[in-house]
Design a protein around this motif. Structure first.
Motif, PDB file in Angstrom:
ATOM      1  N   VAL A  12     -28.791 -35.749   2.172  1.00  0.00           N
ATOM      2  CA  VAL A  12     -28.841 -34.505   2.933  1.00  0.00           C
ATOM      3  C   VAL A  12     -29.733 -34.663   4.151  1.00  0.00           C
ATOM      4  N   ALA A  13     -30.894 -35.297   3.952  1.00  0.00           N
ATOM      5  CA  ALA A  13     -31.812 -35.505   5.070  1.00  0.00           C
ATOM      6  C   ALA A  13     -31.169 -36.364   6.144  1.00  0.00           C
ATOM      7  N   ALA A  14     -30.406 -37.356   5.701  1.00  0.00           N
ATOM      8  CA  ALA A  14     -29.745 -38.243   6.660  1.00  0.00           C
ATOM      9  C   ALA A  14     -28.712 -37.503   7.484  1.00  0.00           C
ATOM     10  N   ALA A  15     -28.204 -36.404   6.923  1.00  0.00           N
ATOM     11  CA  ALA A  15     -27.206 -35.632   7.657  1.00  0.00           C
ATOM     12  C   ALA A  15     -27.800 -35.066   8.938  1.00  0.00           C
ATOM     13  N   GLY A  16     -29.083 -34.727   8.892  1.00  0.00           N
ATOM     14  CA  GLY A  16     -29.776 -34.293  10.093  1.00  0.00           C
ATOM     15  C   GLY A  16     -29.344 -32.949  10.622  1.00  0.00           C
ATOM     16  N   GLY A  17     -28.709 -32.136   9.803  1.00  0.00           N
ATOM     17  CA  GLY A  17     -28.348 -30.803  10.258  1.00  0.00           C
ATOM     18  C   GLY A  17     -26.866 -30.555  10.164  1.00  0.00           C
ATOM     19  N   VAL A  18     -26.400 -29.586  10.931  1.00  0.00           N
ATOM     20  CA  VAL A  18     -25.015 -29.149  10.867  1.00  0.00           C
ATOM     21  C   VAL A  18     -24.286 -29.612  12.118  1.00  0.00           C
ATOM     22  N   TYR A  19     -23.101 -30.128  11.944  1.00  0.00           N
ATOM     23  CA  TYR A  19     -22.323 -30.633  13.061  1.00  0.00           C
ATOM     24  C   TYR A  19     -21.015 -29.870  13.155  1.00  0.00           C
ATOM     25  N   VAL A  20     -20.494 -29.773  14.340  1.00  0.00           N
ATOM     26  CA  VAL A  20     -19.183 -29.174  14.541  1.00  0.00           C
ATOM     27  C   VAL A  20     -18.197 -30.303  14.781  1.00  0.00           C
ATOM     28  N   VAL A  21     -17.185 -30.380  13.947  1.00  0.00           N
ATOM     29  CA  VAL A  21     -16.211 -31.458  14.029  1.00  0.00           C
ATOM     30  C   VAL A  21     -14.838 -30.856  14.239  1.00  0.00           C
ATOM     31  N   ALA A  22     -14.156 -31.302  15.252  1.00  0.00           N
ATOM     32  CA  ALA A  22     -12.817 -30.796  15.518  1.00  0.00           C
ATOM     33  C   ALA A  22     -11.834 -31.380  14.516  1.00  0.00           C
ATOM     34  N   ALA A  23     -10.868 -30.563  14.099  1.00  0.00           N
ATOM     35  CA  ALA A  23      -9.848 -31.045  13.177  1.00  0.00           C
ATOM     36  C   ALA A  23      -8.920 -32.007  13.888  1.00  0.00           C
ATOM     37  N   PRO A  24      -8.439 -33.042  13.173  1.00  0.00           N
ATOM     38  CA  PRO A  24      -7.422 -33.903  13.761  1.00  0.00           C
ATOM     39  C   PRO A  24      -6.220 -33.066  14.169  1.00  0.00           C
ATOM     40  N   ALA A  25      -5.609 -33.437  15.268  1.00  0.00           N
ATOM     41  CA  ALA A  25      -4.489 -32.655  15.779  1.00  0.00           C
ATOM     42  C   ALA A  25      -3.348 -32.626  14.777  1.00  0.00           C
ATOM     43  N   ALA A  26      -2.796 -31.447  14.561  1.00  0.00           N
ATOM     44  CA  ALA A  26      -1.661 -31.303  13.661  1.00  0.00           C
ATOM     45  C   ALA A  26      -0.378 -31.650  14.403  1.00  0.00           C
ATOM     46  N   THR A  27       0.542 -32.254  13.690  1.00  0.00           N
ATOM     47  CA  THR A  27       1.836 -32.541  14.279  1.00  0.00           C
ATOM     48  C   THR A  27       2.731 -31.325  14.106  1.00  0.00           C
ATOM     49  N   ALA A  28       3.887 -31.354  14.768  1.00  0.00           N
ATOM     50  CA  ALA A  28       4.824 -30.243  14.627  1.00  0.00           C
ATOM     51  C   ALA A  28       5.187 -30.068  13.160  1.00  0.00           C
ATOM     52  N   ASP A  29       5.307 -28.823  12.731  1.00  0.00           N
ATOM     53  CA  ASP A  29       5.568 -28.535  11.334  1.00  0.00           C
ATOM     54  C   ASP A  29       6.888 -29.146  10.879  1.00  0.00           C
ATOM     55  N   ASP A  30       6.834 -29.885   9.780  1.00  0.00           N
ATOM     56  CA  ASP A  30       8.008 -30.446   9.140  1.00  0.00           C
ATOM     57  C   ASP A  30       8.075 -29.807   7.762  1.00  0.00           C
ATOM     58  N   CYS A  31       9.073 -28.983   7.529  1.00  0.00           N
ATOM     59  CA  CYS A  31       9.105 -28.174   6.318  1.00  0.00           C
ATOM     60  C   CYS A  31       9.813 -28.853   5.155  1.00  0.00           C
ATOM     61  N   GLY A  32      10.127 -30.131   5.279  1.00  0.00           N
ATOM     62  CA  GLY A  32      10.773 -30.837   4.188  1.00  0.00           C
ATOM     63  C   GLY A  32       9.769 -31.528   3.285  1.00  0.00           C
ATOM     64  N   GLY A  33      10.136 -31.721   2.020  1.00  0.00           N
ATOM     65  CA  GLY A  33       9.272 -32.430   1.085  1.00  0.00           C
ATOM     66  C   GLY A  33       8.006 -31.659   0.763  1.00  0.00           C
ATOM     67  N   THR A  34       6.908 -32.391   0.594  1.00  0.00           N
ATOM     68  CA  THR A  34       5.617 -31.801   0.246  1.00  0.00           C
ATOM     69  C   THR A  34       4.650 -31.920   1.417  1.00  0.00           C
ATOM     70  N   TYR A  35       3.938 -30.849   1.676  1.00  0.00           N
ATOM     71  CA  TYR A  35       2.883 -30.857   2.689  1.00  0.00           C
ATOM     72  C   TYR A  35       1.604 -31.316   1.993  1.00  0.00           C
ATOM     73  N   THR A  36       1.203 -32.559   2.246  1.00  0.00           N
ATOM     74  CA  THR A  36       0.032 -33.136   1.591  1.00  0.00           C
ATOM     75  C   THR A  36      -1.134 -33.154   2.567  1.00  0.00           C
ATOM     76  N   ILE A  37      -2.205 -32.476   2.200  1.00  0.00           N
ATOM     77  CA  ILE A  37      -3.381 -32.365   3.058  1.00  0.00           C
ATOM     78  C   ILE A  37      -4.568 -32.996   2.345  1.00  0.00           C
ATOM     79  N   VAL A  38      -5.334 -33.831   3.052  1.00  0.00           N
ATOM     80  CA  VAL A  38      -6.426 -34.564   2.416  1.00  0.00           C
ATOM     81  C   VAL A  38      -7.765 -34.182   3.037  1.00  0.00           C
ATOM     82  N   VAL A  39      -8.808 -34.250   2.191  1.00  0.00           N
ATOM     83  CA  VAL A  39     -10.177 -33.968   2.626  1.00  0.00           C
ATOM     84  C   VAL A  39     -11.052 -35.133   2.182  1.00  0.00           C
ATOM     85  N   GLY A  40     -11.633 -35.836   3.145  1.00  0.00           N
ATOM     86  CA  GLY A  40     -12.417 -37.022   2.851  1.00  0.00           C
ATOM     87  C   GLY A  40     -13.810 -36.721   2.332  1.00  0.00           C
TER      88      GLY A  40
END
Length: 216
Positions: A12-40
């Motif tokens: 936590v200390a190494a984090a050094g505070g709060v950062y604002v991180v932009a989300a990776p750009a989303a591609t055009a919506d593809d409504c087929g199959g499964t929408y899989t979203i990941v959080v690292g």
């Protein structure tokens, strides 16, 4: 467990505070199959670490450091991306996959949204908020750690409502405080001994894989 608390406090200390991180750009919506979203996990601010593989539709960008306010930003961004996509593709199944800190983000999202969102499942890999059983709970449930990291990251539970959730924990102190590998195992790689191919997990997967044994 003083060493464990010190380890988390150091992160936590190494984090050094709060950062604002932009989300990776989303591609055009593809409504087929499964929408899989990941959080690292910790340090994977754009959820694009090389351990991820498979058919990934969206990666969540957030300040990936183990402190509650940053986890909250991750939950909010995950919620925005999922709901925006559901508006565009109302019939498509959503599969949310999180690793470590990212698993805590997905865990929290399910707990907060299961009553208002359907056709979704979650996969929690090395979840620090994992409830006890079998063995101990994850590190976020430790009484010396929870006050340091803060809500919503602090605490351990399995409040998932009717959402299918699969939890994976293998000799890993992050998701099991009694893991035999302990803190040295975390340092030397036990925390990464998982399958990060999102296609390995079905859209209705639920239960636990604990130390290589499946528990429905």
């Amino acid at each position: 467990m003083k060493k464990l608390a010190a380890l988390v406090a150091g992160l936590v200390a190494a984090a050094g505070g709060v950062y604002v991180v932009a989300a990776p750009a989303a591609t055009a919506d593809d409504c087929g199959g499964t929408y899989t979203i990941v959080v690292g996990g910790t340090g994977d601010n754009d959820s694009n670490a090389p351990y991820w593989s498979g058919n990934i539709s969206q990666r969540v960008g957030y300040p990936a450091q183990p402190i509650g306010i940053n986890a909250r930003q991750g939950v909010n961004e995950l919620n925005r991306l999922i709901r925006d996509h559901r508006n565009a593709c109302p019939g498509q199944h959503v599969k949310a996959v999180g690793f470590s800190l990212g698993a805590a983000v997905v865990h929290t999202w399910v707990t907060e949204n299961w009553q208002t969102f359907d056709n979704v499942n979650a996969v929690l890999i090395a979840d620090p908020k994992r409830a006890a059983g079998p063995e101990n709970a994850g590190v976020a449930g430790h009484p010396a750690v929870a006050p340091v990291i803060g809500a919503p990251l602090a605490g351990a539970d399995n409040f998932f409502g009717n959402v299918p959730v699969l939890t994976l924990c293998t000799d890993d102190i992050i998701c099991n405080l009694d893991a035999r590998s302990g803190v040295p195992g975390y340092i030397w790689g036990a925390h990464g001994n998982y399958n990060f191919n999102v296609d390995a997990y079905s859209d209705d997967a639920r239960g636990q894989w604990f130390n290589g044994v499946f528990i429905p």
